[in-house]
Each structure stands twice: as structure tokens, then as C-alpha cells.
Scaffold this active site. Structure first.
Site, PDB file in Angstrom:
ATOM      1  N   GLU A 440       0.821  -1.219   0.000  1.00 29.78           N
ATOM      2  CA  GLU A 440       0.000   0.000   0.000  1.00 29.78           C
ATOM      3  C   GLU A 440       0.848   1.259   0.000  1.00 29.78           C
ATOM      4  O   GLU A 440       0.591   2.205   0.744  1.00 29.78           O
ATOM      5  CB  GLU A 440      -0.946  -0.001   1.214  1.00 29.78           C
ATOM      6  CG  GLU A 440      -1.882  -1.190   1.228  1.00 29.78           C
ATOM      7  CD  GLU A 440      -2.923  -1.147   2.329  1.00 29.78           C
ATOM      8  OE1 GLU A 440      -2.845  -0.271   3.205  1.00 29.78           O
ATOM      9  OE2 GLU A 440      -3.832  -1.999   2.296  1.00 29.78           O
ATOM     10  N   GLU A 515      -3.925  -9.121   0.919  1.00 28.80           N
ATOM     11  CA  GLU A 515      -4.495  -8.883   2.238  1.00 28.80           C
ATOM     12  C   GLU A 515      -5.999  -9.031   2.134  1.00 28.80           C
ATOM     13  O   GLU A 515      -6.616  -8.452   1.235  1.00 28.80           O
ATOM     14  CB  GLU A 515      -4.155  -7.460   2.683  1.00 28.80           C
ATOM     15  CG  GLU A 515      -3.548  -7.399   4.057  1.00 28.80           C
ATOM     16  CD  GLU A 515      -3.060  -6.008   4.386  1.00 28.80           C
ATOM     17  OE1 GLU A 515      -1.937  -5.666   3.980  1.00 28.80           O
ATOM     18  OE2 GLU A 515      -3.805  -5.263   5.037  1.00 28.80           O
TER      19      GLU A 515
HETATM   20  C1  GAL Z   1      -4.134  -2.576   5.465  1.00 30.40           C
HETATM   21  C2  GAL Z   1      -2.634  -2.469   5.765  1.00 30.40           C
HETATM   22  C3  GAL Z   1      -2.242  -3.292   6.953  1.00 30.40           C
HETATM   23  C4  GAL Z   1      -3.200  -3.026   8.065  1.00 30.40           C
HETATM   24  C5  GAL Z   1      -4.589  -3.378   7.621  1.00 30.40           C
HETATM   25  C6  GAL Z   1      -5.645  -3.251   8.682  1.00 30.40           C
HETATM   26  O1  GAL Z   1      -4.601  -1.556   4.693  1.00 30.40           O
HETATM   27  O2  GAL Z   1      -1.881  -2.883   4.664  1.00 30.40           O
HETATM   28  O3  GAL Z   1      -0.933  -2.989   7.333  1.00 30.40           O
HETATM   29  O4  GAL Z   1      -3.100  -1.692   8.412  1.00 30.40           O
HETATM   30  O5  GAL Z   1      -4.935  -2.530   6.569  1.00 30.40           O
HETATM   31  O6  GAL Z   1      -6.911  -3.558   8.160  1.00 30.40           O
END
Ligand code: GAL
Length: 842
Positions: A440, A515
Site C-alpha cells: 500500500e 491482504e
Molecule cells: C491494510 C494495511 C495493513 C493493516 C490493515 C488493517 O490496509 O496494509 O498494514 O493496516 O490494513 O486492516
């Protein structure tokens, strides 16, 4: 065999190794002549102190004569921030722990006079952050990024035949992070010795190809360095052995054809050793077979260096048809993990890391994303041995930071060195299947930068795909930046997958959920009705997530709908210190809605409100497993889906609801079966079945609570498959202790994780018991830390007094240094029958 041979055999048998390998056991990947420098440091904290005051840092603490007699004596790995205290005035992002400060470490060590002609190096596996290193009062060098491993050449500064003084300064005052980073020398430190003609650090790279079912091609490339002022003729040999899961050498399977190299004075040269290996065993997730190539460099018949290259032979392929391991399609059932180890903070410990991975594997997880930085090297060793796949990730930020003092300050000078260090250190691990150049990052649309960074990786390793985690997948696609990658890595927002699939530019590009989900919950906490959050805790019905996330079920449905997806990396496997979303006022969360102004506005308001309220939360709610390592309900949801062949059923919530007699308590069941029938006190509440690809849990929403028992019988293909029962318990009366091992190795700092369960008279865990407990460790052991998984507890992790949280607590115990014999762990609490557990130190 003479006496010496008999003794060697005894020693190897004692080490548990077969004597076939000439030196028995591999210590670590790289140079063989290596000793741990973990023990016997002194430490002092300067600059920002734990209580927020300032302590001035004097000049010259690297000098040999500096009086450090008042400094603390300790061993590394050490994280000086985990001692706390938790402070409400510190940010929840970083665990409300005082990680900002300056650490000074000093250690003396003796070098023999026989080392006079050697080259001497120090290897740091990771120092948080801005490490600077001196030897004998002279500056040697440093490495600012806290997550990379690095080597420094001590040779010009060492004294052989006497004492040497190593001094290290760490600085986290200007290191900012979105999670708890830890502070200090938090990973292992090694002293490495070689001759003047040696294998260059991290130069050895084994490439393998499965030519046929029975023959593999081994292609080992390396660089040999000559540090002498004269030309030399060197011979490089390589022997390949089987390597077992305890790092013992097994059978020798191959002698690679030796190579002679002419090296002019002070030069290096590339060397290749190649051959074919017959009857080889592939590395796979169910059969993690490993080999090691033992390299020797000699000059004039004298061995000047020995170097171990552990590796595995496997074939991987990524396409729109999926990820294939050794020709078999494998869905990535992955989790993201941050580097902290809960109550131990960032201080690396092998048994703690292994425990994390075992708990994940038991759930059916087959892949780890090392979010968002290179891991401790041992995590990858463990993954190799256990048969886990890894996405090895470099950065959370590039040149434009998410924080004033994050990686952006290092990018220009260091990104190439950092990225190369990660790839070179990790390229021989069979577990590593994907490189990620970032998570990100702010420059997701930047074609040039993406190409540049992916290029640095590909130049070193073109056998693994390069990806990045996008939370602006549209931006990355539209600008074409994502085309510079091999895999499209998507964080969340899978609602748009159908549209993305129509995009001509990306229709052949494999996509992975870098993710997913970000479901949030607190272990053992349940709210009824529409309430999902209360008292800074989150209901464990597993339906809650921040706006960018979704329930695990919804992600499963997406994966089922788009079978070309390679799989997912759930955010996160374990709870971690810091980032207690949704009780976190971190503005970087707004970046998840960078193309949606109305959602941004809504979240902005929430964040402002949170900044005003100041929730006491100090660790995440994202974990499938809590900070102490206790599975939340979600664990069984993933297990039911990821291990469909395992007969299991899991009921939630617990059945202690004295205030809800006669009222509705919804019951959810996670099962690998396809149907199930629910009974409360023997009365059926009906049979429910899952719709393939759509339902992943079974729900009885109108169950009326009566104390007693709730029982489920699950079915698969019409046959009875699994059962679970939850009973209403009595009051907590007893304590039950269960350790994950019975004996502890004092030398390796092995830890035992002791689960403390509060039970009623009949031995049933009381799911609501939160009684204060006292922990005592006697005999040959000591208490390292305690925890209970409560994200709002401010009790220090080192405390020997702690409340249980929803029936459970954890004690982390180790053997005292050099001690042997019995260890007694005693846990007591008012109104509870105390319990004693016996362990053995060896
Ligand atoms: C994502 C990020 C992670 C964490 C996560 C929480 O956007 O890459 O590091 O912050 O959100 O939902």
C-alpha cells in the site's frame, strides 16, 4: 575406528545427528565457522526514557575504556521497549509502549591468536533501528532499516590474542511505524570467521530444476573473494547432503564437479558448480525435504572457507489457472504476520516463532506473508522445515512516507541495498515463492518506480514472481504500474473483481489477495442484537471488520466465485502489538478510501472522535489467534474451510448466560461438514445445511437460552461427521496447567508456553472467568512473561500477577541459564485451588 572416531560418533549421536555428514549439524546458512554473540552484553538507555523523561546521551560510549559497570547485563535478542510501561499518552498504533529511545549495547569477546590471519565479521540479523557499530573504539559501519540483516567487516579493527569491545547504538527516536516496531538488538548476532580467500557473503545461490521425475539439475553460483595482496589459485568444491528437520546432515548424495579459479590480488570472481542429481526428493508442503550444499574453498591444499547452502528442490508456476507446486494446484491459504511475538515484543525467540507457525499450520494455513518487512531469517528456516510457503515483503513505504519518519527518509540512499539484502539473504529458501516490493505504498500509480524496484529484484532472482499489495488497485491498473509486476496483489475491495476480470490489460495476470478480511474480534467476548462493539472489545461472532474489510465468509465466497484467484493472505494470523483498529485514530486508514470521498469523510469523523475518546487499546483485534496464542472462534472457521478433510465442528458462543435465561442467544457453528443439527438440552433446533460456495457457517439465530448444554451434530455426505458440545459451567474453582513441552533446553533459550485454564469443580473451562492470578516459577526455571490476550490490558508483560481473560491466561517459562533439573510452575488465585506443573531443564 579409533577412540577419536568413537567419541565423534558418540557426540553426533548425542546431538541426534547421523555421522554421515562430515560435520554433523548446520548452524545456519552461510559460513560454517560461526559462533553466537548473543550472550553477555551490557545495556543502557539514553535519550527518551520509558517514562517520557530525557536522559542525555554522553559522547564516546563506544570507547573501550568507557565505564559501563552500572549498565544492565543482558543477552540479546532484546527489545527494550517491551518492558513498558504502557502509557496512555503514547500512540495506540505502536502499542502505547515507549519504543522511542536510544539504546547502547556493549560486549567484549576474545579472539584467539590463531585467528590472526583470518577475516572476522559480525552478522546482525536485525537491529531496530539506525544501527551504528564500533569495534575497539573505531567506527565500523551501520544499517538504518531495522528489518534487514547485515554484515560488517571487523577485520581491520580486531585484536587477536586478546579482548575486543563491540559497541552498538540503536536509535528509534526518529523511527515511526504503523505498528509496534520494538527497539534494540532484537534478533541474533553472530561472529563469523573465514580465511582470506572466501565465499562472498550471500553470494551463493542454488538454482534447481526438476528435469524429470527422477533427475534434478543443480546449478550453484557463487563468488569467491581473494583478500590477499597476491594472486592465488583456489579450488571450490561442493558436496550435497540430505538435511533433516533438526539441521543434521544426512547421506551425501552428490559431489559437484570442483572448480579451479585464478584470483588476482584483492579481487572476486564468479564460480559455477553444476551437476545432475538422481533419485532426488522434492520439497513440498507435505514433505519438506531439504538438502545442503557444503562448499569448501581451498588454496594450496589448505581449506580457507566452508559455507553451507541449504536448499530444496521444487517447481512453482503461477498463472491464471492458479498456483502450482510441483505440478499440483495449491490454493494459497495464507495469513499476514507482523514480526512481534506478543508478550516477548520484537525480541526474536525460535520456540515462540515456531509455536506461532505450528498454530497457523494446524488451522490449515499453508502460507505466510511477512508483512510488511523482511522477517527474522529463522522464520524462513522454520517455513522450509515445516513446509510453509512465504511471500517475503520488503517495505511498507517507498519515497513518500505514510509517516514523517518512516522508510521515506531512507528510500533514496538505501532502497537498492535493502532490497538486494532481502533477496540475497533469502533466495535459497524453498519456502519463499513470491517477492513483494511493497505494501500500500503511496506511489502505487508510479510506473517508473514499480519497474525500477521490480527490476532490482529480477536482476538477482528471475525465478520467483514479484508483487506488491495494492489498496488502490484501480489506480495501479489504470496507470499501468501494476503491469510492471508478475502478480497483481490486491488488498481488500474484491467486490470489483468481476469488473477487473474484464480489463483486457490484466486478463492474463494472476491475482492474489495480498491482504483480505481484516475481521476484528476479541476472544471469548459476545454481544447480542446489533451490538458489535462495546467497552473497547469486539464481538466474536466474526461479522465485524473496518469499512475496507469483510467477514472471512464473504472472502471465501469471493474466492469461490473467482477460482482464478491464487488465494488469500488474511489480515492477520495472530494479534500483534499496536494498530488496535477500530479503536485506533491512525489517519493512514483514510488511504484505504483514497478514491471514495464520502467514505473518507465518514471515517475521518470517526477518527477524530477516537482521538478525543482515547481508547485504552494497545494491540490489534485482527488476529485469528489472540496475542497470547489462544485461538479465537474464527480459527475454527478457517480450519473448517482450509482443512475440509478434518472432521470438526465448533460452537459459539459459550453457554454461560445467567442474565439471558429465556432470551435469544444466536448460535453459530463452524464445521467441515455440510449440514448440522443443533440441540439445546436435548431439544432439536433443526437441521441446517450450507449452500456450496455461499455459506461457510451454520446459523441458528433464534435459539432461546436455557442453561445446560448446546450440542451440534455435523454431517457430510449424509454421514455423521463431527460433534461439539458446550455446557453451562459452574463458578471457577480450579486451575489447570498445560505446557506445550515438558523439557527445556537451557542453552538455546527455549521457551515453554503454559496455558492456564480456570475450570469449575468438574474441570470445565469457565469462559467468563477473569480472576486475578499469581505466577511463581521455582527450581531450574524462570518466568519470562505472562499474557491473557486482552487488547486493553495495561499489566506489564513481565508481571507475575495477571488476571485471566475469559477463562485463560498464559505463562512463558524458560530454564535458567546453565541450570538443569526440575522446574515448578505454580499458579494460584483467591478462591481457586492452586496448580503446579513440573517441567525439566536440560
Ligand atoms: C491494510 C494495511 C495493513 C493493516 C490493515 C488493517 O490496509 O496494509 O498494514 O493496516 O490494513 O486492516
Amino acid at each position: 575406528m579409533g577412540w577419536a572416531g568413537v567419541c565423534l560418533l558418540c557426540l553426533l549421536t548425542w546431538l541426534g545427528c547421523s555421522p554421515a555428514g562430515e560435520s554433523g549439524k548446520m548452524v545456519r546458512s552461510g559460513q560454517v565457522d560461526v559462533v553466537s554473540l548473543n550472550e553477555g552484553w551490557t545495556f543502557a538507555r539514553y535519550g527518551l526514557q520509558a517514562d517520557g523523561t530525557l536522559r542525555e546521551e554522553p559522547e564516546g560510549m563506544y570507547a573501550t575504556g568507557w565505564d559501563d559497570s552500572s549498565w544492565r547485563k543482558l543477552d540479546v535478542p532484546h527489545d527494550f521497549a517491551i518492558e513498558g510501561p504502557f502509557r496512555m499518552d503514547l500512540s495506540g498504533n505502536t502499542g502505547r509502549l515507549p519504543y522511542q529511545g536510544i539504546g547502547w549495547y556493549r560486549k567484549s569477546f576474545v579472539l584467539d591468536s590463531t585467528d590472526a590471519d583470518k577475516r572476522i565479521y559480525v552478522d546482525f540479523d536485525g537491529v531496530m533501528a539506525y544501527a551504528q557499530v564500533w569495534l575497539n573504539g573505531q567506527y565500523v559501519g551501520g544499517w538504518p532499516y531495522g528489518y534487514n540483516s547485515f554484515r560488517l567487516d571487523l577485520t581491520p579493527y580486531v585484536r587477536t590474542g586478546g579482548e575486543n569491545l563491540l559497541a552498538v547504538r540503536t536509535d528509534t527516536e526518529k523511527w515511526e511505524s504503523r505498528w509496534y516496531p520494538g527497539a534494540g538488538i532484537y534478533r541474533n548476532v553472530w561472529l563469523v570467521k573465514t580465511g582470506q580467500v572466501q565465499v562472498k557473503h550471500w553470494s551463493a545461490r542454488m538454482r534447481t530444476a526438476c528435469l524429470t521425475e527422477s533427475t534434478a539439475r543443480l546449478d550453484l553460483s557463487l563468488e569467491v573473494e581473494n583478500h590477499l595482496d597476491k594472486d592465488v589459485e583456489a579450488v571450490v568444491k561442493g558436496e550435497v547432503y540430505e538435511l533433516d528437520s533438526t539441521d543434521c546432515f544426512g547421506r551425501r548424495v552428490l559431489r559437484l564437479p570442483a572448480q579451479e579459479v585464478r584470483l588476482s590480488a584483492r579481487s572476486a570472481q564468479a564460480v559455477k558448480l553444476e551437476d545432475e542429481l538422481d533419485d532426488y526428493k522434492r520439497w513440498d508442503i507435505g514433505s519438506p525435504n531439504r538438502y545442503v550444499a557444503r562448499l569448501t574453498v581451498s588454496v594450496g591444499g589448505q581449506v580457507t572457507d566452508r559455507y553451507d547452502v541449504p536448499f530444496g528442490i521444487r517447481e512453482t508456476e503461477f498463472s491464471r489457472q492458479g498456483f502450482f507446486l510441483n505440478g499440483r494446484k495449491v490454493a494459497l491459504q495464507g495469513v499476514c504476520l507482523h514480526h512481534d511475538l506478543g508478550a516477548l515484543g520484537a525480541a526474536f525467540n525460535l520456540s515462540a516463532q515456531e509455536r506461532q507457525l505450528r498454530i497457523m499450520q494446524e488451522m490449515g494455513c499453508n502460507a505466510i506473508r511477512t508483512s510488511h518487512n523482511p522477517p527474522a531469517p529463522e522464520l524462513l528456516d522454520l517455513a522450509d522445515k515445516m513446509g510453509l510457503l512465504v511471500m517475503d515483503e520488503a517495505f511498507d513505504a517507498w519515497a513518500r512516507g505514510k509517516r514523517t519518519w518512516d522508510y521515506n527518509k531512507l528510500y533514496n540512499e538505501w532502497h537498492e541495498k535493502d532490497l538486494q539484502a532481502m533477496v540475497r539473504r533469502d533466495w535459497n529458501h524453498p519456502s519463499v515463492i513470491i517477492w513483494s516490493i511493497g505494501n500500500e505504498v503511496m506511489e502505487q500509480r508510479d510506473v517508473e518506480m514499480t519497474r525500477h524496484l521490480a527490476g532490482i529484484v529480477r536482476e538477482l532472482d528471475d525465478t520467483r514472481p514479484v508483487t506488491a499489495g495494492y489498496n488502490n488497485p484501480n489506480g495501479g491498473r489504470d496507470s499501468n504500474a501494476a503491469r510492471e509486476l508478475d502478480l497483481m496483489g490486491v488488498n481488500y475491495f474484491f467486490g470489483q473483481q468481476a469488473r477487473w476480470d474484464e480489463d483486457e490489460r490484466y486478463k492474463d495476470m494472476p491475482t492474489v489477495g495480498t491482504e483480505t478480511s481484516s475481521c476484528v474480534s476479541t476472544r471469548g467476548v459476545y454481544f447480542m442484537g446489533d451490538t458489535l462493539r462495546k467497552n473497547f472489545q469486539i464481538s466474536s461472532y466474526d461479522l465485524d471488520s473496518p469499512g475496507w474489510g469483510c467477514s472471512p465468509d464473504r472472502q471465501f465466497a469471493t474466492n469461490a466465485r473467482f477460482p482464478h484467484l491464487l488465494g488469500e493472505f488474511v489480515w492477520t494470523g495472530f494479534d500483534y502489538l499496536g494498530e488496535p483498529t477500530p479503536y485506533n485514530s491512525d489517519n493512514t486508514n483514510l488511504l484505504n478510501f483514497r478514491t471514495d470521498p464520502s467514505k473518507q469523510e465518514e471515517l475521518k469523523k470517526k477518527l477524530e472522535e477516537l482521538a478525543r475518546i482515547q481508547p485504552p487499546s494497545r494491540s490489534s483485534y485482527f488476529g485469528i489467534v489472540d496475542l497470547a496464542g489462544f485461538p479465537k472462534d474464527r480459527y475454527y472457521l478457517y480450519q473448517s474451510h482450509w482443512r475440509p478433510e478434518l472432521p470438526m465442528a465448533h460452537i459459539l458462543p459459550h453457554w454461560n448466560w445467567p442474565d439471558r435465561i429465556g432470551q435469544v442467544v444466536p448460535v453459530h457453528v463452524y464445521t467441515s461438514g455440510t449440514e448440522a443439527e443443533l440441540f439445546v438440552n436435548g431439544k432439536s433446533w433443526g437441521r441446517r445445511s450450507k449452500r456450496e460456495g455461499q455459506d461457510f457457517r451454520l446459523v441458528w439465530d433464534s435459539v432461546v437460552y436455557q442453561p445446560g448444554s448446546v450440542r451440534v451434530v455435523a454431517y457430510k455426505n449424509g454421514q455423521k461427521w463431527a460433534e461439539d458440545e458446550v455446557q453451562t459451567t459452574g463458578e471457577a474453582r480450579k486451575i489447570r496447567l498445560e505446557a506445550d513441552r515438558n523439557s527445556l533446553d537451557a542453552g538455546s533459550r527455549e521457551l515453554a508456553f503454559v496455558t492456564v485454564r480456570l475450570t469449575d469443580e468438574e474441570g470445565r473451562t469457565v469462559p467468563t472467568a477473569c480472576c486475578p492470578l499469581k505466577f511463581e516459577v521455582e527450581g531450574a526455571g524462570e518466568l519470562v512473561a505472562t499474557d491473557n490476550g486482552d487488547p486493553i490490558s495495561f499489566t506489564p508483560f513481565q508481571s507475575a500477577e495477571r488476571e485471566a481473560f475469559n477463562g485463560l491466561a498464559l505463562a512463558i517459562v524458560r530454564a535458567r541459564k546453565g541450570a538443569a533439573g526440575e522446574i515448578r510452575v505454580r499458579v494460584s488465585g483467591e478462591g481457586l485451588e492452586p496448580a503446579v506443573l513440573q517441567l525439566e531443564a536440560r
